[in-house]
Design an enzyme around this catalytic site. Structure first.
Site, PDB file in Angstrom:
ATOM      1  N   HIS A 155       0.836  -0.967  -0.193  1.00  0.00           N
ATOM      2  CA  HIS A 155       0.263  -0.221  -0.210  1.00  0.00           C
ATOM      3  C   HIS A 155       1.117   1.302  -0.416  1.00  0.00           C
ATOM      4  CE1 HIS A 155      -3.316  -2.572   0.985  1.00  0.00           C
ATOM      5  NE2 HIS A 155      -2.365  -2.656   1.787  1.00  0.00           N
ATOM      6  N   SER A 277      16.896  20.921 -16.467  1.00  0.00           N
ATOM      7  CA  SER A 277      15.689  21.312 -16.871  1.00  0.00           C
ATOM      8  C   SER A 277      16.478  22.723 -17.287  1.00  0.00           C
ATOM      9  CB  SER A 277      14.765  21.345 -15.262  1.00  0.00           C
ATOM     10  OG  SER A 277      13.732  22.955 -15.196  1.00  0.00           O
ATOM     11  N   LYS A 283      18.273  20.313 -11.048  1.00  0.00           N
ATOM     12  CA  LYS A 283      17.660  18.831 -11.655  1.00  0.00           C
ATOM     13  C   LYS A 283      18.266  17.814 -12.412  1.00  0.00           C
ATOM     14  CE  LYS A 283      13.897  18.694 -11.255  1.00  0.00           C
ATOM     15  NZ  LYS A 283      13.008  18.794 -12.335  1.00  0.00           N
ATOM     16  N   GLU A 290      11.137   6.883 -17.808  1.00  0.00           N
ATOM     17  CA  GLU A 290      10.119   7.321 -18.500  1.00  0.00           C
ATOM     18  C   GLU A 290       9.093   7.618 -19.627  1.00  0.00           C
ATOM     19  OE1 GLU A 290       9.976  12.368 -16.646  1.00  0.00           O
ATOM     20  OE2 GLU A 290      10.738  11.481 -14.528  1.00  0.00           O
TER      21      GLU A 290
END
Length: 443
Positions: A155, A277, A283, A290
């Site tokens: 969970h 970025s 970043k 992804e």
């Protein structure tokens, strides 16, 4: 020129719409169409539909075309409808009327069926190789980090101790099962449809067993109507098996993205494997994973697209199946790219070896404490209540050592057993049978 032309010029807009992407996509199929033609003309000579002296002339010309196709030099001309037409027109251009003989006993329907089967066989072999390499990398990382503990979650709540050995190994075994399912799809695809013609056979005395053997198929689609009905069905089955590999990759990519975030900091990628970025100089984005996730989720939708295209078609051939080709053929290259780049990136993935030093993970060891009390003779439910009370009182102090020995647990990862399982599954594809057949055909 078209193979079916009868002196009527087709409306230009209709022609453009009906040809669709066939010229572009049929380049994928060109080597396989030529191999199929080599087997077919060899069979035609054996049943007397081609003269003995004509066969070596045809085979020599087809071998030259095959080399062009393999070398990426085969083109489908603008006024030619598809790969089948292009091969026949090139042979006719070079050999005259002899080139026109290769279509005896065939239809473009069973030609494209055959081309797809041969393409699927070779493309599955490439997926198996890429998947096998990724499994090996995951098992190597599992062995390398077998003693590095990490949190396990249920969970998305901190649950029990896990390890990077378990995490890497889990995806290795998942991909191994995916190869097992793909092997079933391979067996269904590895059946010869040639000789079914337009779906109702031929009055010529064809020898379908001969072409089955020449092309190294396991067997044939015996019923000619079913051979044609298999168009679309085979693509759906194969795409479903490929989608299972994509699902495993997508889940793995999601884990890496999650674990790479600062709030987890379980793993990290080298700077050269990340992107930045335009406004935030700190970043280091895991774009590669992804994109693997996004591409693999797209791949998982392909079986449904194929099913929706074919599920209301009666028996026989329909042009709807052209749409399936457009969906299906690029799928292999997309999955191969994801497998290859995942293998590269995972090989460079770095593991944080001190995750459990953080006190937020202390409760991971609550079950370990319960089990220790049980080993001292306390009933499990009583031990559970005792540890729960310590947690509520703030007095729980974990022992962060773990001693698991049963098969597949933290202390006994069964890495060798998973590797053996993978090797056994790969052997059962028997790729060598199709290799030997194609080698003999080209000899």
């Amino acid at each position: 020129m078209k193979l079916w032309e009868k002196g009527i010029t087709v409306d230009e807009a209709i022609e453009k719409f009906t040809v669709g992407k066939d010229r572009e996509l049929d380049v994928y199929l060109a080597p396989f169409d030529i191999l199929g033609s080599m087997a077919h003309v060899t069979m035609l000579e054996s049943v007397g539909l081609i003269e003995k002296a004509e066969l070596p002339v045809l085979l020599d010309a087809l071998k030259k075309l095959y080399k062009k196709a393999v070398d990426g030099e085969f083109k489908i001309e603008q006024d030619v409808e598809d790969v089948h037409s292009q091969v026949e027109f090139l042979l006719t251009r070079d050999l005259g009327d002899l080139g026109k003989k290769i279509h005896s006993g065939r239809s473009r329907n069973d030609q494209v069926l055959l081309d797809l089967k041969l393409f699927i066989r070779e493309s599955i072999r490439e997926v198996v190789a890429e998947t096998g390499q990724l499994i090996d990398t995951l098992l190597s990382k599992s062995e390398q980090h077998k003693d590095v503990l990490m949190p396990g979650y249920t969970h998305l709540q901190v649950a029990m101790p896990s390890s990077f050995g378990l995490w890497f190994g889990a995806y290795a075994e998942s991909l191994t099962d995916d190869l097992e399912l793909l092997s079933s799809a391979f067996k269904i695809a590895n059946q010869n449809p040639l000789g079914s013609a337009a779906g109702y056979g031929s009055s010529f005395p064809l020898n379908r067993q001969m072409t089955t053997d020449l092309l190294g198929f396991n067997n044939m689609n015996y019923n000619v109507v079913y051979a044609q009905m298999g168009r679309g069905k085979v693509e759906k089955i194969v795409s479903f098996a490929l989608a299972n590999i994509a699902a495993t990759l997508s889940k793995l990519a999601y884990d890496v993205c999650l674990f790479n975030s600062q709030n987890f900091s379980f793993v990290s990628l080298p700077p050269e494997f990340t992107t930045g970025s335009s406004i935030m100089p700190h970043k280091k984005n895991p774009d590669v994973f992804e994109l693997i996730r996004g591409k693999c989720n797209k791949i998982q939708g392909i079986p449904q697209q194929i099913a929706l295209t074919i599920n209301n078609l009666p028996s026989g051939y329909f042009r709807d199946l052209q749409v399936v080709k457009e969906i299906f053929l690029p799928m292999f290259g997309e999955l191969d790219d994801c497998l290859s780049i995942a293998n590269l990136a995972l090989g460079k993935l770095k593991v944080n070896e001190n995750i459990l030093d953080d006190a937020r993970y202390d409760y991971l060891f609550s079950v370990e404490e319960v089990n220790k009390l049980v080993l001292q003779g306390i009933p499990f439910r009583e031990a559970y209540k005792q540890v729960a009370a310590d947690i509520e009182a703030g007095s729980f102090r974990p022992d962060k050592s773990v001693n698991h020995t049963h098969e597949g647990s933290i202390g006994n990862l069964c890495i060798g057993k998973i590797a053996e399982k993978k090797e056994g599954i790969v052997r059962n594809y028997h790729f060598e049978k199709m290799d030997d057949a194609i080698r003999n055909l080209l000899a």
